[in-house]
Design a protein around this motif. Sequence first.
Motif, PDB file in Angstrom:
ATOM      1  N   ARG A  35      31.419  38.335  36.964  1.00 39.25           N
ATOM      2  CA  ARG A  35      30.959  37.238  36.148  1.00 39.25           C
ATOM      3  C   ARG A  35      29.508  36.895  36.521  1.00 39.25           C
ATOM      4  N   LEU A  36      29.213  36.824  37.964  1.00 39.54           N
ATOM      5  CA  LEU A  36      28.049  36.107  38.095  1.00 39.54           C
ATOM      6  C   LEU A  36      26.986  37.125  37.735  1.00 39.54           C
ATOM      7  N   ARG A  37      26.977  38.194  37.706  1.00 43.76           N
ATOM      8  CA  ARG A  37      26.091  39.266  37.073  1.00 43.76           C
ATOM      9  C   ARG A  37      25.868  39.137  35.678  1.00 43.76           C
ATOM     10  N   ILE A  41      22.442  37.468  33.775  1.00 42.64           N
ATOM     11  CA  ILE A  41      21.644  38.470  32.823  1.00 42.64           C
ATOM     12  C   ILE A  41      21.608  37.508  31.379  1.00 42.64           C
ATOM     13  N   VAL A  42      22.555  36.980  30.939  1.00 46.61           N
ATOM     14  CA  VAL A  42      22.446  36.184  29.891  1.00 46.61           C
ATOM     15  C   VAL A  42      21.644  35.097  29.921  1.00 46.61           C
ATOM     16  N   GLU A  43      21.538  34.431  30.990  1.00 51.26           N
ATOM     17  CA  GLU A  43      20.508  32.950  31.161  1.00 51.26           C
ATOM     18  C   GLU A  43      19.081  33.366  31.637  1.00 51.26           C
ATOM     19  N   HIS A  44      19.453  34.596  32.275  1.00 49.30           N
ATOM     20  CA  HIS A  44      17.698  34.842  32.860  1.00 49.30           C
ATOM     21  C   HIS A  44      17.161  36.217  32.610  1.00 49.30           C
ATOM     22  N   GLY A  45      17.943  37.029  31.988  1.00 46.07           N
ATOM     23  CA  GLY A  45      17.511  38.278  31.805  1.00 46.07           C
ATOM     24  C   GLY A  45      17.756  39.599  32.949  1.00 46.07           C
ATOM     25  N   GLU A  46      17.914  40.574  32.586  1.00 49.68           N
ATOM     26  CA  GLU A  46      18.265  41.487  33.613  1.00 49.68           C
ATOM     27  C   GLU A  46      17.192  41.734  34.678  1.00 49.68           C
ATOM     28  N   ALA A  55      24.877  43.364  43.911  1.00 51.75           N
ATOM     29  CA  ALA A  55      26.147  42.924  44.601  1.00 51.75           C
ATOM     30  C   ALA A  55      27.262  43.445  43.873  1.00 51.75           C
ATOM     31  N   HIS A  56      27.241  43.574  42.532  1.00 55.18           N
ATOM     32  CA  HIS A  56      28.418  43.983  41.926  1.00 55.18           C
ATOM     33  C   HIS A  56      28.450  45.438  42.151  1.00 55.18           C
ATOM     34  N   LYS A  57      27.575  46.320  42.003  1.00 52.59           N
ATOM     35  CA  LYS A  57      27.547  47.622  42.186  1.00 52.59           C
ATOM     36  C   LYS A  57      28.119  47.976  43.512  1.00 52.59           C
TER      37      LYS A  57
END
Length: 67
Positions: A35-37, A41-46, A55-57
């Motif tokens: 969710r955080l990732r 990405i939606v708000e700031h870009g990858e 962190a997700h990986k």
Amino acid sequence: MPGAPAINQNEAKTGEDLNTKPKKKICCACPETKRLRDECIVEHGESACTKWIEAHKQCLRSEGFNV
């Protein structure tokens, strides 16, 4: 090289890799870091979210996924 035995990918894995199979589907693992990732990405870009992507990986690896 002729006559050289082919290496099976399963044979190349260590015993630990073979014993650490994921207990759930990758889409359902680590919902908090996912969710955080995704929000980042939606708000700031990858490119601005490498901290959350990594962190997700790491969370997925701890669940037994090879990412």
